[in-house]
Design a protein around this motif. Structure first.
Motif, PDB file in Angstrom:
ATOM      1  N   TRP A   7       7.334   3.998   2.083  1.00 27.64           N
ATOM      2  CA  TRP A   7       6.500   2.822   1.932  1.00 27.64           C
ATOM      3  C   TRP A   7       7.403   1.664   1.547  1.00 27.64           C
ATOM      4  CZ3 TRP A   7       4.636   7.386  -0.517  1.00 27.64           C
ATOM      5  CH2 TRP A   7       3.478   7.923   0.067  1.00 27.64           C
ATOM      6  N   ASP A  34      -0.655  -0.583   0.578  1.00 26.06           N
ATOM      7  CA  ASP A  34      -0.920   0.810   0.229  1.00 26.06           C
ATOM      8  C   ASP A  34      -0.867   1.017  -1.276  1.00 26.06           C
ATOM      9  OD1 ASP A  34      -1.003   1.716   2.970  1.00 26.06           O
ATOM     10  OD2 ASP A  34       1.165   1.456   3.000  1.00 26.06           O
ATOM     11  N   SER A  35      -1.410   2.145  -1.735  1.00 29.73           N
ATOM     12  CA  SER A  35      -1.364   2.500  -3.154  1.00 29.73           C
ATOM     13  C   SER A  35      -0.945   3.957  -3.295  1.00 29.73           C
ATOM     14  CB  SER A  35      -2.732   2.322  -3.809  1.00 29.73           C
ATOM     15  OG  SER A  35      -3.102   0.973  -3.808  1.00 29.73           O
TER      16      SER A  35
END
Length: 82
Positions: A7, A34-35
């Motif tokens: 990521w 994103d997380s």
């Protein structure tokens, strides 16, 4: 060590602990967009291993920050006119 996913954080990325004082604490990294949430195991008997992992994450993040900070300084110095 193999990586399954990579990521790249966006400009609004932040990290922190979620759930202070709750039964469901987590380390949450909001990567924009994103997380990633890292939750402790439900069994407190394995928390010592989880704590070890969290400390490795902390130490590795600090090591990377120092490395990047040194290289940013070098780049800034190279970019200055003499």
């Amino acid at each position: 060590m193999a990586f399954n996913a990579m990521w790249k954080p966006g400009p609004q990325a932040v990290a922190g602990m979620q759930g202070h004082g709750s039964a469901d604490p987590a380390l949450v990294i909001y990567l924009d967009p994103d997380s990633l949430a890292i939750l402790p195991p439900s069994d407190p008997a394995v928390w010592p291993e989880f704590i070890r992992l969290l400390r490795q994450i902390r130490d590795s993040a600090d090591e990377l920050a120092v490395f990047l900070g040194k290289h940013t300084t070098v780049r800034d110095d190279d970019a200055r006119p003499e």
